[in-house]
Design an enzyme around this catalytic site. Sequence first.
Site, PDB file in Angstrom:
ATOM      1  N   THR B 144       0.840  -1.202   0.000  1.00  0.00           N
ATOM      2  CA  THR B 144       0.000   0.000   0.000  1.00  0.00           C
ATOM      3  C   THR B 144       0.873   1.249   0.000  1.00  0.00           C
ATOM      4  OG1 THR B 144      -1.496   1.341   1.356  1.00  0.00           O
ATOM      5  CG2 THR B 144      -0.185  -0.283   2.504  1.00  0.00           C
ATOM      6  N   SER B 179      -1.468   3.110  10.506  1.00  0.00           N
ATOM      7  CA  SER B 179      -2.430   2.252  11.232  1.00  0.00           C
ATOM      8  C   SER B 179      -1.773   0.890  11.422  1.00  0.00           C
ATOM      9  CB  SER B 179      -3.734   2.081  10.436  1.00  0.00           C
ATOM     10  OG  SER B 179      -3.536   1.178   9.359  1.00  0.00           O
ATOM     11  N   TYR B 181      -2.932  -1.809  10.412  1.00  0.00           N
ATOM     12  CA  TYR B 181      -3.029  -2.456   9.102  1.00  0.00           C
ATOM     13  C   TYR B 181      -1.879  -2.023   8.197  1.00  0.00           C
ATOM     14  CZ  TYR B 181      -3.899  -2.225   4.155  1.00  0.00           C
ATOM     15  OH  TYR B 181      -3.714  -2.260   2.803  1.00  0.00           O
ATOM     16  N   HIS B 182      -1.694  -0.721   8.013  1.00  0.00           N
ATOM     17  CA  HIS B 182      -0.623  -0.262   7.135  1.00  0.00           C
ATOM     18  C   HIS B 182       0.733  -0.775   7.632  1.00  0.00           C
ATOM     19  CE1 HIS B 182      -3.736   2.837   6.041  1.00  0.00           C
ATOM     20  NE2 HIS B 182      -3.270   2.578   4.846  1.00  0.00           N
ATOM     21  N   LYS B 185       1.665  -4.203   6.422  1.00  0.00           N
ATOM     22  CA  LYS B 185       2.229  -4.221   5.060  1.00  0.00           C
ATOM     23  C   LYS B 185       3.707  -3.807   5.080  1.00  0.00           C
ATOM     24  CE  LYS B 185      -1.696  -4.718   2.469  1.00  0.00           C
ATOM     25  NZ  LYS B 185      -1.943  -5.664   1.361  1.00  0.00           N
TER      26      LYS B 185
END
Lengths: 403, 403
Positions: B144, B179, B181-182, B185
């Site tokens: 991302t 975040s 989530y980020h 990645k």
Amino acid sequence: MKIAILGGDGYCGWATALHLSRKGHSVAIVDSFIRREWDKDLDVATLTPIRSLAERAGVWERLSGNRLEVFEGDVTDYGFLSSVFREFQPEALVHFAEQRSAPYSMIDREHAVFTQANNVLGTLNVLFAIKEFQPECHLVKLGTMGEYGTPNIDIEEGYLTIEHNGRKDVLPYPKQAGSFYHLSKVHDSHNMLFACRIWGLRATDLNQGVVYGTVTDETALDEALINRFDYDEVFGTVLNRFCVQAAVGYPLTVYGKGGQTRGYLDIRDTVRCVELACLNPAAPGECRVFNQFTEQFSVLDLARMVQTAGRKVSLKVEIQHLPDPRVEAEQHYYNARHSKLADLGLQPHLLSESLLDSLVNIAMLYRDRIDESVFLPRVNWRKPANRRQQDEKLMLTAGVVQR
Amino acid sequence: MKIAILGGDGYCGWATALHLSRKGHSVAIVDSFIRREWDKDLDVATLTPIRSLAERAGVWERLSGNRLEVFEGDVTDYGFLSSVFREFQPEALVHFAEQRSAPYSMIDREHAVFTQANNVLGTLNVLFAIKEFQPECHLVKLGTMGEYGTPNIDIEEGYLTIEHNGRKDVLPYPKQAGSFYHLSKVHDSHNMLFACRIWGLRATDLNQGVVYGTVTDETALDEALINRFDYDEVFGTVLNRFCVQAAVGYPLTVYGKGGQTRGYLDIRDTVRCVELACLNPAAPGECRVFNQFTEQFSVLDLARMVQTAGRKVSLKVEIQHLPDPRVEAEQHYYNARHSKLADLGLQPHLLSESLLDSLVNIAMLYRDRIDESVFLPRVNWRKPANRRQQDEKLMLTAGVVQR
């Protein structure tokens, strides 16, 4: 200060617990004792005969008058971790409770996944617990110099000022870790920085070099307080292993050319660095990084120093170059800054010849406990699965590690 | 080419599977269907009525004559993943099988830990499976643009040439994800780079921007092939959500000042980018990074464009600025390079007014399925636990998110 030490039964953790206890802090040891289980699984043992935590904590209390509170459990269990926070209410939390061996993480998929799950999810739990129960608590987290890898530019302490296309910013130093273990610490660092930013937590990331030695002022008080001294290929750090090899007349096992250069420090400096970090906490929202080592050496430098020290006590020490089981540069530029802990008052114990002599002497003292079969590297970075029994036979036959 | 698509039942995955199948590749969809479960857990639904994978794969086979092989299971289950490799023997592996919502990862500790465990350990399994079963297989992994954060210098594609104290190196671009989530990645990217280095794997990390749209050439062939269109605060991407809000006369929910600038792309470009990556594989040992987006917009730019498009179809569209539930810069420098996919032949679908019309039209077509109660942000980055039921009541009362 109320200081909880996660992983306080381990090599650095035990020495730190005693040091902070002697300095008058109220210390809790939090440990699952899984480090002792790994020894059994790998069929290895510390050179020094360490006692159970209950026994050594009892001896410490009799000697010093200071009690070490003990919480037995795993930081990956959030219910347990919550109970530690509720009961002990730490003002500083020193986090050593991670799987800390690069070769262990490279044995196979299971060990890689275990290492990253244990370390990254455990540290996530720590961050959430601080935010939930004790948001002013200062997190002192053990990272590693290995997060940086071996870039062709100077290594700074955590952050780098970058000018690019006429603009400028201070950004996290780029990471190039060399094992799934070192990567787990990189992941932790990113998670910590984020938690400090969004929640205003205060954290110090101690990017520690390779630790050597076993004796600290506190462990020297009684043999029952003796610390771990690992020399096997999985958990043994290189200088400790060289001293043990020298003591039994086994060639020092240098991987590849031996030009691999890293930062090193005496375990007496480890305990002092952690104390300095606790006494000078990060500000709310700050995630600062200290490079925690005192001197740089190449592996071959160390081997030659052990050779010289060995000769003085009439040991014949040879150096054997093995094919490097790791994927790493065997010759490279390395210049890492390490001034922040010195600025706080660290007085380093440098690796003098006399210290090396005492290290070799400890190895000779416990010579009967040395198992030569655990010296040779059996974990090859190039293979996704290192079946240890087979590898061992293979290497004993070939005399070297398989590339 | 034999291409396995992990997460092929999801938003980007389904569109990609059909596109690659139409181009004549032999495509396998690997999915656990957990994305459909999250909708149930959050009590939300895609705007568009998607069919079961069995039904839509069947329709595709009748229409195109091409069969989609389906493997049902989870990539965090290594036994299952191994069986996919043994049976399908992919030459390229497109990896979408991750929890991909920033707000989902910020709900509370459980969701943060789940996201990082699922994504990081799943990708570790993928790396080990390629090395073990199919070392020539090209990994095309969805990253991302959010890995980079919003630095004050230009964003490059994965790597940055740094000059420092008179020396120079090309290093991984520093990461400042916003975040858990980020961050997952970011962790994946570090693990992938390492696996390519030690094992000679070949990988492409597609740092994708925010995707919008739902129709591709293939999904347009039959309504049974229709793709997801998420508009809720957790899984909805911002432009999709604005179009749905416009369709029902709800003010567009801009977080903070709306100066947050990111890269965006049409889902028709997503499928083409993945195809280009597959057709031009990375070299053995190479972990290359493509920034996968076509245009930069601020959130307020987008809101104003939707406002204009809405007026053309007689919708009265207002813009409401809410306190930003995220911790992020609301005004900042942003200039990200994205030339590598263009160099391979990408012809972007730009966000023209006509496209906006069609996006708004889709929202109006499925207007009866719109649930306004899922528009407002209920996940606050500043809180370690967002109990969704309570928050909802709180926000409906206050009219805004709680800071």
